[in-house]
Write a protein that holds these residues in place. Structure first.
Motif, PDB file in Angstrom:
ATOM      1  N   ARG A  52       0.834  -1.207   0.000  1.00  0.00           N
ATOM      2  CA  ARG A  52       0.000   0.000   0.000  1.00  0.00           C
ATOM      3  C   ARG A  52       0.867   1.254   0.000  1.00  0.00           C
ATOM      4  N   LYS A 151      -2.518   7.081   1.066  1.00  0.00           N
ATOM      5  CA  LYS A 151      -2.251   7.412   2.466  1.00  0.00           C
ATOM      6  C   LYS A 151      -1.164   8.478   2.460  1.00  0.00           C
ATOM      7  N   TYR A 155      -2.963  14.971   5.813  1.00  0.00           N
ATOM      8  CA  TYR A 155      -4.100  14.374   6.510  1.00  0.00           C
ATOM      9  C   TYR A 155      -5.048  15.420   7.081  1.00  0.00           C
ATOM     10  N   ASN A 158      -8.768  14.659   7.394  1.00  0.00           N
ATOM     11  CA  ASN A 158      -9.101  13.796   8.525  1.00  0.00           C
ATOM     12  C   ASN A 158      -8.960  14.558   9.851  1.00  0.00           C
ATOM     13  N   GLU A 184     -15.987   6.787   5.620  1.00  0.00           N
ATOM     14  CA  GLU A 184     -15.249   6.093   6.686  1.00  0.00           C
ATOM     15  C   GLU A 184     -15.124   7.059   7.849  1.00  0.00           C
ATOM     16  N   THR A 186     -12.386   9.128  10.656  1.00  0.00           N
ATOM     17  CA  THR A 186     -11.178   9.932  10.377  1.00  0.00           C
ATOM     18  C   THR A 186      -9.918   9.067  10.294  1.00  0.00           C
ATOM     19  N   GLY A 187      -9.920   7.944  11.032  1.00  0.00           N
ATOM     20  CA  GLY A 187      -8.749   7.060  10.990  1.00  0.00           C
ATOM     21  C   GLY A 187      -9.125   5.601  11.060  1.00  0.00           C
ATOM     22  N   ILE A 211      -6.231  -2.213   5.824  1.00  0.00           N
ATOM     23  CA  ILE A 211      -5.703  -3.573   5.921  1.00  0.00           C
ATOM     24  C   ILE A 211      -6.536  -4.346   6.951  1.00  0.00           C
ATOM     25  N   THR A 212      -6.925  -3.675   8.021  1.00  0.00           N
ATOM     26  CA  THR A 212      -7.762  -4.311   9.043  1.00  0.00           C
ATOM     27  C   THR A 212      -9.135  -4.632   8.457  1.00  0.00           C
ATOM     28  N   THR A 248      -5.711  -0.217  12.144  1.00  0.00           N
ATOM     29  CA  THR A 248      -4.505  -0.838  12.693  1.00  0.00           C
ATOM     30  C   THR A 248      -4.363  -0.561  14.186  1.00  0.00           C
TER      31      THR A 248
HETATM   32  N1  PMP Z   1      -9.237   5.066   7.167  1.00  0.00           N
HETATM   33  C1  PMP Z   1      -8.314   6.029   7.383  1.00  0.00           C
HETATM   34  C2  PMP Z   1      -8.590   7.400   6.910  1.00  0.00           C
HETATM   35  C3  PMP Z   1      -7.113   5.708   8.031  1.00  0.00           C
HETATM   36  O1  PMP Z   1      -6.195   6.643   8.243  1.00  0.00           O
HETATM   37  C4  PMP Z   1      -6.896   4.390   8.472  1.00  0.00           C
HETATM   38  C5  PMP Z   1      -5.607   4.010   9.145  1.00  0.00           C
HETATM   39  N2  PMP Z   1      -5.450   4.614  10.389  1.00  0.00           N
HETATM   40  C6  PMP Z   1      -7.911   3.433   8.255  1.00  0.00           C
HETATM   41  C7  PMP Z   1      -9.048   3.814   7.572  1.00  0.00           C
HETATM   42  C8  PMP Z   1      -7.727   2.008   8.681  1.00  0.00           C
HETATM   43  O2  PMP Z   1      -6.770   1.391   7.856  1.00  0.00           O
HETATM   44  P1  PMP Z   1      -5.858   0.206   8.378  1.00  0.00           P
HETATM   45  O3  PMP Z   1      -6.768  -0.879   8.810  1.00  0.00           O
HETATM   46  O4  PMP Z   1      -5.019  -0.171   7.220  1.00  0.00           O
HETATM   47  O5  PMP Z   1      -5.063   0.744   9.531  1.00  0.00           O
END
Ligand code: PMP
Length: 287
Positions: A52, A151, A155, A158, A184, A186-187, A211-212, A248
Motif C-alpha cells: 500500500r 495514504k 491528513y 481527517n 469512513e 477519520t482514521g 488492511i484491518t 490498525t
Molecule cells: N481510514 C483512514 C482514513 C485511516 O487513516 C486508516 C488508518 N489509520 C484506516 C481507515 C484504517 O486502515 P488500516 O486498517 O489499514 O489501519
C-alpha cells in the motif's frame, strides 16, 4: 539507551532524528505514510502495508529509493533494534528537501523514516462499552482531488473531522463523501450489522482500503457471515443492529451511538464481540 529512529539507512537517537525544514513533506504534506502493528514480535500483514505504501507513492509520482524487500527488512530491523514486540510502527516517505515551490522536481533525496513505539490503544473500557461517534460536517476528500486510497502526509481532511469529533466529546467522527454517502471515519473504516449480515462501504465510496478492513472481511466470510460492500447512508448506521470500526491502532472497536441515536441495544453486539475475538486470535496466530 533510548529509542532509535531509522532515517534513510541510518539509526538515530530519538533526539537526533531530524530532517530538513526544506523537506516538501513538511512544507506541503508531500509524501506518504503507513501505520503498522507488530504482535509478539511479528509484523501483522507487513507485505500488504508495504504494497500500500508503494502504491500510495506511485500515485503521487514519488519513487521510494529502496525496494519493497529492503523496506520490509528495514522495518523488521528497526523493530528488533528497539526490542519492541507489541509495537506501533510509523513509516514515512517524504518528497525530500528542495527549494520553495511546489514542483517536486525541485527536491532531492526522499527521506524514509521508520519510527517504532509502544502502542496506545483506545482505553479498554471503550472496547467493552463501545464508542460514541458523530458525523463530521467536513466532507471526506473527493477521490478526484486527493483520493482517500492514497495514504498521503496531507491528513488535514481527517484532522478537521477529528477536531469536530473532539469538540463534540467523541473520539471518532463519521465522514461522508461528496454524495452524502458514508465513507469512513477519520482514521478507521466502518461496518454495520443489519439482519445478521455485515455491511461496509465500498472502496468506490472514497475510502482508504484498510488492511484491518480486509482482514475482518476475510475472517467474517470464513466464519460463514455474509459481508456486503455497498453504498451506505447515515440511516444505515442509525438503524443498524450493531456497528464497529476497524483500523490498525483500534483493531476492531464497537460503536454504540451515532449523532445521539442509540445503535442496537446500546451495548456492543454479539457479532462485534465474536469478530473482535476472531481478529485478536488472527493477529496472534498469523505467522
Ligand atoms: N481510514 C483512514 C482514513 C485511516 O487513516 C486508516 C488508518 N489509520 C484506516 C481507515 C484504517 O486502515 P488500516 O486498517 O489499514 O489501519
Amino acid at each position: 539507551m533510548g529509542p532509535k529512529v531509522y532515517i534513510s539507512g541510518k539509526l538515530f537517537d530519538k533526539s537526533d532524528a531530524k530532517i530538513s525544514v526544506f523537506d516538501h513533506g513538511l512544507l506541503y504534506g508531500d509524501g506518504v505514510f503507513e501505520g503498522i502493528r507488530s504482535y509478539s514480535g511479528w509484523v501483522f500483514r507487513l507485505k500488504a502495508h508495504v504494497d500500500r505504501l508503494y502504491e500510495s507513492a506511485q500515485a503521487i509520482h514519488l519513487q521510494i529509493p529502496m525496494s519493497r524487500e529492503e523496506m520490509a527488512r528495514a522495518i523488521r530491523e528497526t523493530l528488533d533494534v528497539n526490542k519492541l514486540s507489541d509495537a506501533y510502527i510509523r513509516v514515512v516517505v517524504t518528497r525530500g528537501a528542495g527549494s520553495l515551490g511546489l514542483d517536486p522536481r525541485k527536491t532531492t533525496d526522499p527521506q524514509v523514516i521508520i519510527i517504532t513505539d509502544h502502542i496506545s490503544l483506545y482505553p479498554e473500557e471503550l472496547y467493552e462499552h463501545g464508542l460514541k461517534v458523530i458525523t463530521a460536517g467536513t466532507t471526506r476528500n473527493h477521490p478526484n482531488a486527493v483520493n482517500p486510497r492514497i495514504k498521503s502526509l496531507n491528513y488535514l481532511n481527517n484532522i478537521l473531522g477529528k477536531i469536530e469529533a473532539t469538540q463534540a466529546g467523541c473520539l471518532e467522527a463519521l465522514m461522508l463523501n461528496a454524495q452524502g454517502e458514508i465513507a469512513e471515519c477519520t482514521g478507521d473504516n466502518i461496518f454495520v450489522v443489519q439482519r445478521g449480515q455485515i455491511h461496509t462501504p465500498p472502496i468506490d465510496a472514497g475510502i482508504l482500503e484498510g488492511i484491518t478492513r480486509g482482514a475482518v472481511i476475510e475472517l467474517a466470510r470464513a466464519a460463514g457471515y455474509a459481508v456486503i460492500e455497498r453504498t451506505m447512508h447515515r440511516l444505515d448506521v442509525y438503524t443498524a443492529e450493531e456497528c464497529f470500526l476497524t483500523g490498525t491502532a483500534a483493531e476492531l472497536i464497537p460503536v454504540v451511538e451515532c449523532d445521539g441515536r442509540i445503535i442496537g441495544t446500546g451495548r456492543p453486539g454479539p457479532m462485534t464481540r465474536e469478530l473482535r475475538q476472531r481478529f485478536q486470535a488472527l493477529v496472534r496466530e498469523e505467522r
